[in-house]
Design an enzyme around this catalytic site. Sequence first.
Site, PDB file in Angstrom:
ATOM      1  N   ASP A 107      72.958  43.581  59.300  1.00  0.00           N
ATOM      2  CA  ASP A 107      73.874  43.041  58.298  1.00  0.00           C
ATOM      3  C   ASP A 107      74.936  42.183  58.989  1.00  0.00           C
ATOM      4  OD1 ASP A 107      72.513  44.546  56.434  1.00  0.00           O
ATOM      5  OD2 ASP A 107      73.949  46.198  56.486  1.00  0.00           O
TER       6      ASP A 107
HETATM    7  N1  URA Z   1      71.183  49.732  58.328  1.00  0.00           N
HETATM    8  C1  URA Z   1      72.183  49.123  57.654  1.00  0.00           C
HETATM    9  O1  URA Z   1      72.672  49.629  56.658  1.00  0.00           O
HETATM   10  N2  URA Z   1      72.627  47.938  58.125  1.00  0.00           N
HETATM   11  C2  URA Z   1      72.142  47.354  59.236  1.00  0.00           C
HETATM   12  O2  URA Z   1      72.613  46.283  59.630  1.00  0.00           O
HETATM   13  C3  URA Z   1      71.106  47.997  59.932  1.00  0.00           C
HETATM   14  C4  URA Z   1      70.649  49.193  59.445  1.00  0.00           C
END
Ligand code: URA
Length: 253
Positions: A107
């Site tokens: 993310d």
């Molecule tokens: N899980 C998440 O919620 N975000 C990420 O960036 C990676 C795994």
Amino acid sequence: MKKTERLDKLLAHAGFGTRSEIRKLVKAGAVTVGGQPAKDSGMQVDPEAGSVQVNGEPVLFREYVYLMLHKPPGYVSATEDNRDRTVLELIGRDYRHFELFPVGRLDKDTEGLLLLTNDGQLAHNLLSPKKHVPKTYYAEVDGQVTDADREAFRRGAQLDDGYITLPAELNILEEGNPAAGHAAKVELTIHEGKFHQVKRMFQSTGKTVVYLKRLSMGTLRLDDRLKKGEYRELTGDELEGLRRYHELQSDRS
Ligand code: URA
């Protein structure tokens, strides 16, 4: 039989410019093959012979590149984006022509280990849902994280869309104390990569991830000498580790 390639194609891939720029270099006598000035930019050469030089410097030809990036927050895991900065913008010009892409997504606000490569096969193997590549995250969570959560994750957490995750391992470093404003500190290892998976797993227990960092993917661990935004090429052992891991996994499937 030796595999040969066009000289201009090899040099373009090695970052020496477009084919017409390379033709000019050849015309100017800057390129030698086996110690002799190259006559024609379309000539066939053996890339593995190590005999090509530009301006007296040997050229190393290689097809694939593997970079470990310590992703900082604020960058999206994409090659292009209209709104946000992409992780590719952190990579220097020397690597531009390799057409790297991120292996999977973190993310925008997530930090940590991100592999960039142009090796589609390796990326495909690492991301394949059949391979169950473990990914370990360090997370800080608003709420108290308890043994009940560890047990729930071990059995599989039910996400907001009804999906039940594969068993995941939760290591509680600090339980957290919301009343005192102390976030819980945990490590979580998951074996798949659903959208926002870690955040949604904690959401299923009524808690919120406030900080997330990926520590490892398969056998590859984030090098703690890399500062946020820094990257380096994988070592031979690291690459072998990822490949070997996948041979073992596919034998089992
Ligand atoms: N899980 C998440 O919620 N975000 C990420 O960036 C990676 C795994």
